[in-house]
Design an enzyme around this catalytic site. Structure first.
Site, PDB file in Angstrom:
ATOM      1  CE  LYS A   1      -4.096   1.848   2.337  1.00  0.00           C
ATOM      2  NZ  LYS A   1      -5.073   1.609   3.415  1.00  0.00           N
ATOM      3  CG  ASP A 100     -14.117   2.937   8.255  1.00  0.00           C
ATOM      4  OD1 ASP A 100     -15.366   3.044   8.215  1.00  0.00           O
ATOM      5  OD2 ASP A 100     -13.388   3.153   7.265  1.00  0.00           O
TER       6      ASP A 100
END
Length: 302
Positions: A1, A100
């Site tokens: 990432k 989240d």
């Protein structure tokens, strides 16, 4: 990432990215995606490397059921949820709150033993304490919302600094409702304003999941657990992820699990006409690898 170059100049975004790295490196659990390394690219852009996963995120799995107009078997919902709660229990034990939890942040890895869910993206995680037990400063700013409103607990929407482990439990309860019915408890978020959606979490009655279930083998206590997880007040919900995982394990233990195709249940008349499901398996049952995606050790922008 890898962080998008245009974002690397923002101190706040860099701090959030570094927080995700720190939180992920601290977590070692079979149901949490592991970080294999981190550093910078040649031009100094922050990046980190995750384990390679084969499968799809839970949102895609739910959508397959919706498209097929079949219900996801409750056993599969219970198994995936149990593993997610086990992963959350490991994070909560380190005082890390995800904040989240949503289907897109649960990757369902396809393995020889079946579906193996892994929690991803701790980028908005709240790390309550550092290694010396000192309270850590939250990156959450006043009048700013972190998280995903369709799954956000009322207390997190009111003040993200108040979100604790029970907020994650609330979010997974909404995910379980969606897995079972093919729809969100509060309807289509695309048709609601942000304020309207958050007000529903704060004030509206939660729909009863039971009318949507067509499988007579589904334990009433399992559906009651989904209802308890979605309760408005944190003190009225189950209090720990480990407690919920154990309860789910008990429901699965009541079943005689044999190597057979669990199949899918037709959608009840109470459910949305769009609610549905695809071929399903859980621990011990290998699903099809068709349309599998590969995640990890690949570059993606944030």
């Amino acid at each position: 990432k890898i962080m998008h170059a245009s974002l690397a100049t923002s101190p706040g975004i860099v701090r959030r990215f570094n927080r995700e790295v720190q939180a992920s490196c601290a977590l070692r659990h079979p149901n949490i995606v592991s970080v294999q390394g981190f550093g910078q690219t040649d031009d100094g852009t922050p990046c980190f490397f995750m384990e390679l996963l084969v499968g799809k995120d839970l949102a895609a799995l739910i959508q397959e059921h919706v498209t097929a107009k079949k219900q996801m078997p409750w056993q599969q919902v219970a198994y995936i949820s149990m593993k997610v709660f086990e992963g959350l229990a490991a994070a909560h034990a380190l005082d890390i709150i995800h904040r989240d939890m949503k289907p897109e942040n649960i990757f369902v890895q396809i393995s020889a033993t079946g579906y193996d869910p892994k929690i991803m993206d701790f980028g908005v995680a709240k790390c309550l304490f550092d290694e010396e037990g000192q309270a850590m400063t939250s990156l959450t700013l006043d009048n700013r919302i972190f998280g995903t409103p369709p799954y956000m607990s009322p207390e997190q929407a009111g003040d993200p600094r108040l979100a604790d482990a029970r907020s994650d439990l609330y979010s997974v309860g909404f995910i379980m409702f969606e897995m079972l019915t093919g729809m969100l408890p509060f309807g289509d978020p695309k048709q609601d304003t942000l304020v309207g959606l958050l007000m529903k979490h704060a004030k509206d009655e939660r729909p009863d999941v039971r009318p949507y279930i067509t499988d007579p083998s589904c334990p009433p206590g399992f559906l009651d657990l989904v209802t308890r997880l979605m309760r408005r007040k944190p003190e009225d919900r189950p209090q720990t992820a480990l407690e919920v995982a154990k309860e789910l394990s008990g429901f699965l233990g009541l079943q005689r699990l044999t190597p057979l195709d669990l199949g899918s249940q037709p959608v009840s008349s109470a459910a949305s006409t769009n609610a549905s499901v695809a071929p399903t398996t859980f621990d011990g049952y290998a699903p099809s690898r068709a349309k599998a995606s590969r995640r990890g050790m690949l570059v993606s922008a944030v």
